[in-house]
Design a protein around this motif. Sequence first.
Motif, PDB file in Angstrom:
ATOM      1  N   LEU A  58       0.832  -1.209   0.000  1.00 37.90           N
ATOM      2  CA  LEU A  58       0.000   0.000   0.000  1.00 37.90           C
ATOM      3  C   LEU A  58       0.863   1.254   0.000  1.00 37.90           C
ATOM      4  O   LEU A  58       0.554   2.242  -0.683  1.00 37.90           O
ATOM      5  CB  LEU A  58      -0.936  -0.012   1.206  1.00 37.90           C
ATOM      6  N   VAL A  59       1.957   1.229   0.779  1.00 34.39           N
ATOM      7  CA  VAL A  59       2.863   2.376   0.805  1.00 34.39           C
ATOM      8  C   VAL A  59       3.433   2.633  -0.583  1.00 34.39           C
ATOM      9  O   VAL A  59       3.579   3.779  -1.019  1.00 34.39           O
ATOM     10  CB  VAL A  59       3.998   2.141   1.828  1.00 34.39           C
ATOM     11  N   THR A  60       3.755   1.556  -1.302  1.00 34.41           N
ATOM     12  CA  THR A  60       4.353   1.686  -2.628  1.00 34.41           C
ATOM     13  C   THR A  60       3.426   2.388  -3.606  1.00 34.41           C
ATOM     14  O   THR A  60       3.881   3.182  -4.449  1.00 34.41           O
ATOM     15  CB  THR A  60       4.716   0.291  -3.173  1.00 34.41           C
ATOM     16  N   VAL A  61       2.145   2.108  -3.509  1.00 36.02           N
ATOM     17  CA  VAL A  61       1.222   2.670  -4.500  1.00 36.02           C
ATOM     18  C   VAL A  61       0.720   4.059  -4.134  1.00 36.02           C
ATOM     19  O   VAL A  61       0.038   4.699  -4.940  1.00 36.02           O
ATOM     20  CB  VAL A  61       0.018   1.728  -4.719  1.00 36.02           C
ATOM     21  N   VAL A  62       1.044   4.559  -2.943  1.00 34.71           N
ATOM     22  CA  VAL A  62       0.589   5.896  -2.551  1.00 34.71           C
ATOM     23  C   VAL A  62       1.080   6.972  -3.520  1.00 34.71           C
ATOM     24  O   VAL A  62       0.282   7.771  -4.042  1.00 34.71           O
ATOM     25  CB  VAL A  62       1.002   6.218  -1.099  1.00 34.71           C
ATOM     26  N   PRO A  63       2.411   7.063  -3.786  1.00 36.39           N
ATOM     27  CA  PRO A  63       2.841   8.099  -4.739  1.00 36.39           C
ATOM     28  C   PRO A  63       2.272   7.888  -6.133  1.00 36.39           C
ATOM     29  O   PRO A  63       2.028   8.859  -6.866  1.00 36.39           O
ATOM     30  CB  PRO A  63       4.369   7.976  -4.734  1.00 36.39           C
ATOM     31  N   LEU A  64       2.025   6.622  -6.495  1.00 34.88           N
ATOM     32  CA  LEU A  64       1.427   6.365  -7.811  1.00 34.88           C
ATOM     33  C   LEU A  64       0.002   6.916  -7.871  1.00 34.88           C
ATOM     34  O   LEU A  64      -0.406   7.522  -8.868  1.00 34.88           O
ATOM     35  CB  LEU A  64       1.407   4.861  -8.105  1.00 34.88           C
ATOM     36  N   GLY A  65      -0.753   6.695  -6.801  1.00 32.67           N
ATOM     37  CA  GLY A  65      -2.118   7.223  -6.765  1.00 32.67           C
ATOM     38  C   GLY A  65      -2.141   8.738  -6.827  1.00 32.67           C
ATOM     39  O   GLY A  65      -2.964   9.336  -7.532  1.00 32.67           O
ATOM     40  N   VAL A  66      -1.216   9.356  -6.084  1.00 29.52           N
ATOM     41  CA  VAL A  66      -1.137  10.829  -6.105  1.00 29.52           C
ATOM     42  C   VAL A  66      -0.777  11.318  -7.511  1.00 29.52           C
ATOM     43  O   VAL A  66      -1.380  12.262  -8.040  1.00 29.52           O
ATOM     44  CB  VAL A  66      -0.097  11.319  -5.078  1.00 29.52           C
ATOM     45  N   GLY A  67       0.220  10.665  -8.125  1.00 30.10           N
ATOM     46  CA  GLY A  67       0.645  11.078  -9.463  1.00 30.10           C
ATOM     47  C   GLY A  67      -0.458  10.936 -10.493  1.00 30.10           C
ATOM     48  O   GLY A  67      -0.667  11.829 -11.324  1.00 30.10           O
ATOM     49  N   LEU A  68      -1.179   9.824 -10.451  1.00 31.53           N
ATOM     50  CA  LEU A  68      -2.261   9.609 -11.417  1.00 31.53           C
ATOM     51  C   LEU A  68      -3.411  10.579 -11.185  1.00 31.53           C
ATOM     52  O   LEU A  68      -4.050  11.048 -12.143  1.00 31.53           O
ATOM     53  CB  LEU A  68      -2.759   8.167 -11.332  1.00 31.53           C
ATOM     54  N   ALA A  69      -3.695  10.910  -9.907  1.00 29.16           N
ATOM     55  CA  ALA A  69      -4.753  11.882  -9.610  1.00 29.16           C
ATOM     56  C   ALA A  69      -4.387  13.250 -10.166  1.00 29.16           C
ATOM     57  O   ALA A  69      -5.238  13.961 -10.742  1.00 29.16           O
ATOM     58  CB  ALA A  69      -4.979  11.963  -8.100  1.00 29.16           C
ATOM     59  N   LEU A  70      -3.115  13.649  -9.993  1.00 26.81           N
ATOM     60  CA  LEU A  70      -2.669  14.929 -10.535  1.00 26.81           C
ATOM     61  C   LEU A  70      -2.694  14.923 -12.063  1.00 26.81           C
ATOM     62  O   LEU A  70      -3.033  15.929 -12.693  1.00 26.81           O
ATOM     63  CB  LEU A  70      -1.256  15.241 -10.029  1.00 26.81           C
ATOM     64  N   HIS A  71      -2.340  13.794 -12.645  1.00 27.37           N
ATOM     65  CA  HIS A  71      -2.382  13.697 -14.110  1.00 27.37           C
ATOM     66  C   HIS A  71      -3.816  13.816 -14.622  1.00 27.37           C
ATOM     67  O   HIS A  71      -4.074  14.484 -15.630  1.00 27.37           O
ATOM     68  CB  HIS A  71      -1.786  12.361 -14.553  1.00 27.37           C
TER      69      HIS A  71
END
Length: 559
Positions: free
Chosen positions: A157-170
């Motif tokens: 879950l920690v690993t995908v946190v920055p991915l979720g943030v990045g995709l939301a910003l995209h």
Amino acid sequence: MTPLRALLAPVRVRLLAGLGCQAGAAIAGTAPFVAVAELCRRLLDGTPMSALWPLVAVALVALPLRAALLVAASTLTHFADNDLQLSLRRRLARHLTRLPLGWFAAHDSGRVKRAVSDDVGALHHLVAHALLDLTTAVVAPLATAAYLATLDPVLSLVTVVPLGVGLALHRRAMRDVHARMREYQAATAALGSAVVEFFDGIAEVKAFGQAGRAHRRFTEAAERYGAFVAGWARSVTPAMAWSQFALSPVAVLGVLLLAGVLLSPAATIPFVIVGAGLSAPLLAVGYSIQDTRAGQAAAGDIAELLATPELPDSGEATVDGARLEFASVRFSYDGETEVLHGIDLTLEPGTVTALVGPSGSGKSTIAALAARFHDVTGGAVRLGGTDLRDLPVAQLYRHVGFVLQDVRVLRTSVADNLRLGRPGAPLADVHAAARAARIHERFLALPRGYDTVLGEEATLSTGEAQRLSIARALLADTPVLILDEATASVDPESEAAIQEALSALVAGRTTLVIAHRLATVTEVDRIVVLDRGRITECGTHGELVAAGGGYARMWACAA
């Protein structure tokens, strides 16, 4: 079915096979990292090296397998794209040849160029590249995440946190992108049309001292395009920059190291080795999505053009004579507002009939219907007693020719330009038509005579192009001729030569003339006066002047 899916249908099997190979390559690309992570994890657990050689073998086999699958994927999609582009361009070219000629008058060349070149090109990026990148961007993170989830759910879950943030910003940066893409294509088309208009007309505008105004129109179009692109960039850049940062391996690695210090350093090793690369495929997803949306928009434009109704061409009738009749003809361009209201007019063989009237009275529309640039919406236009709609198009244009003000000179030899209406005509006939049009000597003076490629080796003046058009009509030798006053925008010397050529051209033909200047049609057999889509007067010049009606008033103003 969406326009894109419909256009891709002929290459769907190869495209899916290519995407399957790309998915396999994405999984094979993660295998070496997983193998290394497993080696580290098991060595820390005390597993002997002799038991770990299968993992080394997996890493070594995965690399060439990935390369082979990537080559197969790229080959399949590029061949699919090549066949798609060829079939689409052939389909578009075939469709364009079947559209009413009036459609081209209502649409600038930029519209056709964008569909045949730019839009088909946009599909190349989608088919050959973007879909492959999107497949990698989806499959590689999913395969990696599936492996990491088996090790430690919390760190996963920690690993995908920055991915979720990045995709939301995209996603935030790409909001309204479909509408923006449409605006972008419209701005690009407007700029392209301005460039074509500016460069095609530069000689004329400079000759009349209007270069500054023409240049302003071009620069204003360029400034509008630049302002749109700059405004779009300003609105998406902040969110896109932060999205790129959040999706970068450095950001993911930083989050994982922090979590490892707080939770379990040893358990973090596989996540650092594999998870840090989890976001790498996603960095290209923005460009792939943009190419995908551009491809969708292009597919919509292509589908819209292909959906334009073709001119029906199923007739088997023949023509008996050169009498041209308008029987209760009504016409509307948009299907709602009528521009012609019950036109009844007969043009006898061998006579010259001139149409006169104010702008918007229906002159050009009547001439366009006579050449079947459009089909009537009421009544009928008949040639030799046969409705034009019952005549095969190729047969129609062997009977009806036209000389328009806006002459189209093809980028081919002089001879081929003249043979446009009669392919294969002997060179002696080509020369005879050029002599009759008072343009033969000019063609002989060109670098390679009649073999000179116009637009590359030489250019023609407006008057010379008009005489080429007249020679083209003479060579075609059609019994019915439609003239949009060919001397309206030329110098006096060219006008005299064109008038001589026209005298040779109309002899013995059923001729319909759109008259912009009354002085040029005083000697014709009949003058038809139009006003607001209706015939108001009909007669010779002398009869109409004596009648004291609308024509007499126009003649008095012109005198």
